[in-house]
Design a protein around this motif. Sequence first.
Motif, PDB file in Angstrom:
ATOM      1  N   ASP A 142      38.715  35.797  22.115  1.00 29.24           N
ATOM      2  CA  ASP A 142      39.229  34.954  23.191  1.00 29.24           C
ATOM      3  C   ASP A 142      40.374  35.651  23.927  1.00 29.24           C
ATOM      4  N   CYS A 143      41.218  36.341  23.172  1.00 30.19           N
ATOM      5  CA  CYS A 143      42.351  37.061  23.759  1.00 30.19           C
ATOM      6  C   CYS A 143      41.862  38.145  24.718  1.00 30.19           C
ATOM      7  N   LEU A 159      40.213  36.480  27.851  1.00 35.28           N
ATOM      8  CA  LEU A 159      41.218  35.900  28.736  1.00 35.28           C
ATOM      9  C   LEU A 159      42.060  36.980  29.408  1.00 35.28           C
ATOM     10  N   SER A 210      40.093  38.433  32.209  1.00 29.51           N
ATOM     11  CA  SER A 210      39.782  37.506  33.289  1.00 29.51           C
ATOM     12  C   SER A 210      40.970  37.249  34.209  1.00 29.51           C
ATOM     13  N   LEU A 211      42.188  37.349  33.678  1.00 32.64           N
ATOM     14  CA  LEU A 211      43.386  37.028  34.460  1.00 32.64           C
ATOM     15  C   LEU A 211      43.881  38.245  35.232  1.00 32.64           C
ATOM     16  N   ASN A 217      48.533  41.298  29.366  1.00 30.91           N
ATOM     17  CA  ASN A 217      48.028  39.939  29.190  1.00 30.91           C
ATOM     18  C   ASN A 217      47.759  39.628  27.718  1.00 30.91           C
ATOM     19  N   PHE A 244      49.516  36.870  25.246  1.00 31.69           N
ATOM     20  CA  PHE A 244      48.696  35.908  24.498  1.00 31.69           C
ATOM     21  C   PHE A 244      49.073  35.910  23.015  1.00 31.69           C
ATOM     22  N   ILE A 255      31.385  33.303  33.484  1.00 38.74           N
ATOM     23  CA  ILE A 255      31.975  31.995  33.173  1.00 38.74           C
ATOM     24  C   ILE A 255      31.006  30.870  33.523  1.00 38.74           C
TER      25      ILE A 255
END
Length: 212
Positions: free
Chosen positions: A43-44, A47, A50-51, A58, A62, A167
């Motif tokens: 997930d890290c 994410l 994606s950001l 990032n 996290f 997504i």
Amino acid sequence: MSLFWEFFKIGMLTIGGGAAMIPQMQQTAVKDKGWLTDDEMLDCIALGQSLPGVIAVNMATFIGYRKRSIAGALTATFGVVLPAFLSMIAVLAFLDVVGNSDCVAGAFTGIKAAVCGLIGVTSFRLLKQMCGSEKPMIAFNIVMSAGALVLVGFFGITAIAVILGGIIIGILFNCTIIRRGFENSGSEDNSSDDNSFRELGSGDSSGKEAGR
């Protein structure tokens, strides 16, 4: 202090950009310190990619937030950024001296090759983790990974477009799987209820025959 020091070491010893830091972050956060599980690390990475911004920064934010909330996020982010900041100032100060050196050029050639290997190891680990799930998810993950590779590598589609598409497709796929699960569980419940009623009916009829 431990959070700052670990990310300072990652930022200081990992050369080659944000993607090259992922294997070391995974080793530190999951294997060595136990700050995240394997699923949380996935997930890290997702994410962080994606950001906006550098994926390593990032990810550090996290992990730091998961460890010690906002203070941890600030500490980890500062720790991973500080070595690059100091190194860039030092390199710029001596750029005219070392810029044309054959030794420096050779060093960067070796660094590029090593970074490719690190990124390959990370990709293999992520794919292996994703393929450890249920069969529908294994097929979905393989198709999505191959599709992203083809779109970015051969058709020049931007990473942002591929991530946004992933997504949307992931949401639709997951909702479809959940809906099918509910439908299957509902049909199983109905069949079990029918069997119960049949057993009760057969029991009543056998009781009546025995009474006769």
